[in-house]
Enzyme design. Structure first.
Site, PDB file in Angstrom:
ATOM      1  N   TRP A 154      43.964  45.090  47.989  1.00 50.67           N
ATOM      2  CA  TRP A 154      45.137  44.331  48.442  1.00 50.67           C
ATOM      3  C   TRP A 154      46.354  44.782  47.641  1.00 50.67           C
ATOM      4  O   TRP A 154      46.286  44.915  46.420  1.00 50.67           O
ATOM      5  CB  TRP A 154      44.873  42.849  48.237  1.00 50.67           C
ATOM      6  CG  TRP A 154      45.981  41.938  48.657  1.00 50.67           C
ATOM      7  CD1 TRP A 154      46.711  42.003  49.800  1.00 50.67           C
ATOM      8  CD2 TRP A 154      46.482  40.802  47.935  1.00 50.67           C
ATOM      9  NE1 TRP A 154      47.629  40.981  49.844  1.00 50.67           N
ATOM     10  CE2 TRP A 154      47.512  40.239  48.710  1.00 50.67           C
ATOM     11  CE3 TRP A 154      46.148  40.215  46.718  1.00 50.67           C
ATOM     12  CZ2 TRP A 154      48.217  39.105  48.304  1.00 50.67           C
ATOM     13  CZ3 TRP A 154      46.843  39.092  46.310  1.00 50.67           C
ATOM     14  CH2 TRP A 154      47.863  38.544  47.094  1.00 50.67           C
ATOM     15  N   ASP A 235      37.465  38.082  43.929  1.00 47.79           N
ATOM     16  CA  ASP A 235      38.546  37.536  44.752  1.00 47.79           C
ATOM     17  C   ASP A 235      37.933  37.129  46.088  1.00 47.79           C
ATOM     18  O   ASP A 235      37.489  37.976  46.858  1.00 47.79           O
ATOM     19  CB  ASP A 235      39.641  38.585  44.955  1.00 47.79           C
ATOM     20  CG  ASP A 235      40.850  38.024  45.707  1.00 47.79           C
ATOM     21  OD1 ASP A 235      40.833  36.839  46.087  1.00 47.79           O
ATOM     22  OD2 ASP A 235      41.821  38.784  45.919  1.00 47.79           O
ATOM     23  N   LYS A 271      43.503  31.229  54.607  1.00 45.79           N
ATOM     24  CA  LYS A 271      42.921  31.742  55.845  1.00 45.79           C
ATOM     25  C   LYS A 271      41.892  30.773  56.432  1.00 45.79           C
ATOM     26  O   LYS A 271      41.928  30.467  57.622  1.00 45.79           O
ATOM     27  CB  LYS A 271      42.244  33.099  55.588  1.00 45.79           C
ATOM     28  CG  LYS A 271      43.150  34.152  54.954  1.00 45.79           C
ATOM     29  CD  LYS A 271      44.311  34.545  55.836  1.00 45.79           C
ATOM     30  CE  LYS A 271      45.025  35.788  55.326  1.00 45.79           C
ATOM     31  NZ  LYS A 271      45.623  35.668  53.988  1.00 45.79           N
TER      32      LYS A 271
END
Length: 425
Positions: A154, A235, A271
């Site tokens: 990311w 993560d 999300k």
């Protein structure tokens, strides 16, 4: 001789004195534009009705619209009826939320959870969890100040950890030739890291590639991490959103913990609950016992206090209400499964379309990948052609958000990609 009196010089007004001088900020250079925001801006400026934005990292429904989960709406109705106050939260957040979020990640049967040895702190979504975790590790992890990220990772991982005071290095992860996992390269790089280095691992739905290790591969990775005494920092931004199962998506985290790893974990509820703007997240660490947990949490408070004092209240209340209410939890799980299922359906339809259109190349990676994003394998010239000639916008490296595809645009997108690959666009 008579002296001629002259008027005293008057000081010029401040705005006059500064008018001809350089601003104190005149040497500040313009920063580079965010590549994803740039995609969205180009899409907004395009007036063609066929235009598609595949850059945004947020879920869209079957009509291409933002989606507020029914579980979230019902939780907010409950909160309105309770008429809660708007007082500050404690520095480490809402206890009802932090306890429920840790249970979601680690599982109800987790030994550290049962032993009350998981240090927790509510964070400003997943980004905040990474930043708090990075700062804590930079300050207290005694063995290394270097964190290894997968290539690619990311885009925000590197600046977050550098700003936390850690040196950032990389390990192999993505194989451009197969558009899949470079598992052998990953294992080799893990084995070659200095002992007790910090390694960042995407728990599920790797961003930006959508390429995840299998459960068996995760077990091998765990063995190497243990052999090298590496410190794993997970993560987990997509629990439930990747496969539709919160349990399946937490496999790596739970397996590592079961094998005795003292992991660090970042969670996000952007999300999987659609709480993008509410900024709901959690940072947690496995400690040895409740006494050590209390000491670690006391230092997390010291890290957090000068950053933002305490986290946001409303989103944490929403998430806690859903996670602690059996009916809402069941509704939420069904909605997460629906969102994940819609994206999986789009993957299969895209793959089938490209094959039926006799698009050159192997497109099986589209269905092998998982989660919101897909590395299509499209080249930069092809993505440029798609933007300029077909009004389809994505990042230059060919990453797309699968959530931007739906029944109304999937065929046009497939046809345009096929033409771009064939050089016919």
């Amino acid at each position: 001789m008579q002296t001629i009196a002259r008027p005293l010089a008057r000081a010029a007004p401040k705005y006059v004195r500064y008018a001809g001088s350089l601003s104190v900020w005149s040497a500040v250079p313009a920063g580079p534009p965010d590549p994803i925001l740039g995609v969205t801006e180009a899409w907004k400026a395009d007036k063609d009705p066929r235009k598609i934005n595949l850059g945004v990292g947020a879920y869209r429904d079957e009509n291409g619209k933002p989606y507020v989960l029914n579980a979230v709406k019902k939780a907010e109705e409950i909160l309105v009826q309770q008429d809660p106050d708007k007082e500050y939260l404690p520095i480490t957040g809402l206890p009802e939320f932090t306890q429920a979020a840790a249970k979601l990640a680690y599982g109800a049967d987790s030994a550290p959870l049962k032993n009350n040895s998981i240090a927790v702190a509510q964070s400003i979504s997943g980004t905040g969890a990474l930043r708090v975790g990075g700062a804590f590790i930079a300050r207290f992890y005694p063995h290394s100040k270097t964190i290894y990220l997968p290539t690619p990772s990311w885009g925000n991982h590197t600046p977050v950890f550098r700003d936390s005071g850690l040196e950032v290095k990389n390990y192999r992860y993505f194989d451009k030739k197969t558009v899949g996992l470079d598992f052998e390269g990953m294992k080799e790089d893990l084995k070659n890291m200095p002992e007790k280095s910090i390694v960042l691992l995407h728990a599920c739905a790797h961003n930006p590639t959508g390429v995840d290790p299998t459960p068996e591969q995760w077990k091998e990775i765990s063995d190497i991490v243990k052999e090298k005494a590496l410190f794993p920092f997970f993560d987990m931004a997509y629990q439930g959103f990747a496969s539709g199962s919160t349990t399946r998506d937490a496999f790596a985290v739970r397996h590592f913990v079961s094998q005795g790893h003292q992991i660090a974990l970042s969670q996000s509820f952007a999300k999987n609950m659609g709480l993008y703007g509410e900024r709901v997240g959690l940072f947690s660490l496995i400690t040895a016992d409740p006494e050590e947990r209390a000491r670690v949490e006391s230092q997390l408070k010291i890290v957090i206090r000068p950053m933002y004092s305490n986290p946001p209240l409303h989103g944490a209340r929403i998430a806690a209400t859903i996670l602690r209410n059996q009916d809402l939890y069941g509704l939420w799980e069904s909605e997460v499964k629906h969102m994940a299922g819609r994206i999986i359906d789009m993957r299969h339809r895209l793959h089938d379309n490209l094959v039926n259109l006799k698009t050159p190349g192997d497109w099986s990676h589209i269905t092998r990948q998982i989660g919101m994003f897909s590395f299509t394998g499209l080249t930069t010239p092809q993505t440029k052609a798609l933007a300029e000639k077909a009004h389809i916008y994505m990042t230059a490296d060919g990453r797309i958000s699968m959530a931007g595809l739906n029944a109304s645009n999937i065929d046009y997108f497939s046809e345009s990609v096929s033409k771009a690959v064939k050089g016919e666009l």
